[in-house]
Design an enzyme around this catalytic site. Structure first.
Site: not given
Ligand code: ASP
Length: 373
Positions: A94, A221, A239, A249-251, A272-273
């Site tokens: 991840s 992440t 991440t 795509r950027v989170g 994270t998430g």
């Molecule tokens: N928060 C991160 C994202 O959306 C991914 C993750 O933490 O799982 O890019």
């Protein structure tokens, strides 16, 4: 008999009293939230993977960061050295090298870092070819006037700063999983874009249910924040983002205030998430502001989770109980060294390392049950 109070203990006790009192509006006015800047016990907090992966060495991320902090290293250098272990470990799919790729099979990485005392920040997004995006984020912080570089520009910057650029950051494992996802979703290319996005998500989550992809790594992440005995706080988030994301795509991870926020006088928060939920609500900033008003890290984190729940109204994002059907976690540290890990649903954990050593602890959940109830 009353014992004489040492100055250090007095400051600590007053700090705790201040926290309790600051719960009421009038006390916020009477006791402006002046943080104790000395006598803090150093601590490092991170997502659970920060106390799992060692990349063949003998320390996890939180152990490494804590050891460096207690040896006097800069706190940002320490937390970044910690997350580098996870970025470089091919077993964590991840983060960094071997992170699950985007829909085109390309690993695109995001990272941000913030230095509390220096009040500086750096971030990179959709960066390809560098195993340790957190080090490139730090180079943005140290060597530019900017806070965020993306895509090809971020890669050119990294090349100019001497980073090795690789053609492909997939491992056999991440490539195999991408091929499996591709095989499952290919027929869906003929659907309209909305239906296709749904199929991508559904098939991705099915691979999680089937145990092919670790739930923690579909979204996955590492966020790591630390404080030293001088009360200096820094944080980093890094991440490979959402598995099988639309290229580009950027989170939330590289966005200041979302995947990470640090205010040297108040504290740090990272996440994270589901990044989209965090981006919409800028929760790390929200959490730090709640702490500035006197909230304990746990209560500040719960506020953010409640905000996400309240702002999640689209049917496709809700379960049968009308609650969010995704997971999201926050890792929170204040300037007194108090901390919390919070999560939408039970099951997530977080890591800390302090003078007692590393530990993995359960996050406190806002809701009961499971995302897909
Ligand atoms: N928060 C991160 C994202 O959306 C991914 C993750 O933490 O799982 O890019």
């Amino acid at each position: 008999m009353t014992k004489p109070i040492k100055r250090r203990d007095f400051m600590r006790n007053s700090a705790v009293a201040g926290l309790t009192l600051a719960g009421t509006k009038s006390s916020v006015l009477q006791f402006p939230n002046i943080m104790v800047q000395s006598g803090v016990k150093p601590i490092v907090i991170s997502s659970a993977n920060g106390n799992k992966f060692k990349n063949g060495g003998d320390m996890t991320a939180v152990q490494k960061a804590f050891t460096m902090i207690t040896q006097g290293a800069d706190v940002l250098d320490a937390v970044i050295a910690g997350v580098n272990i996870v970025e470089l470990d091919p077993l964590d799919d991840s983060v960094g090298y071997g992170g699950l790729p985007n829909a085109d099979g390309v690993v695109q990485l995001d990272s941000s870092c913030m230095h509390g005392p220096k009040k500086r920040a750096g971030a990179v997004a959709a960066l390809e070819g560098v195993r340790t995006p957190s080090l490139v984020a730090r180079a943005v912080l140290e060597s530019t006037d900017h806070h965020l570089l993306v895509g090809k520009g971020a890669q050119s910057f990294a090349r100019n700063m001497g980073f090795n650029i690789e053609d492909d950051l997939n491992t056999d494992h991440s490539r195999q999983l991408w091929l499996e996802w591709k095989r499952r979703t290919d027929p869906a290319h003929y659907l309209d874009p909305k239906a296709r996005a749904e199929v991508w998500r559904r098939e991705g989550l099915k691979m999680v249910e089937e145990g092919l992809v670790d739930r923690e790594h579909y979204y996955g992440t590492i966020n790591c924040d630390g404080i030293n005995s001088k009360g200096e706080i820094c944080g980093v988030t890094t991440t490979s983002g959402l598995a099988w994301k639309i290229p580009g795509r950027v989170g939330d991870s590289p966005i200041l205030g979302a995947g990470l926020y640090v205010d040297g006088a108040v504290g740090a928060a990272g996440s994270t998430g589901r990044g989209e939920a965090n981006l919409y609500n800028l929760c790390s900033f929200l959490i730090v502001e709640e702490m500035r008003r006197g909230a304990h890290p746990k209560d500040a984190g719960m506020e953010a989770l409640k905000r996400i729940k309240a702002n999640t109204i689209e049917k496709r994002l809700l379960n049968s109980k009308g609650n969010p059907n995704f997971g999201i976690n926050f890792y929170i540290l204040n300037a007194r060294g108090q901390y919390a890990g919070v999560t939408m649903y039970p099951g997530a954990s977080f890591a800390i390392c302090n003078e007692s050593g590393p530990q993995t602890l359960a996050c406190e959940a806002l809701l009961s049950g499971k995302p897909n109830d």
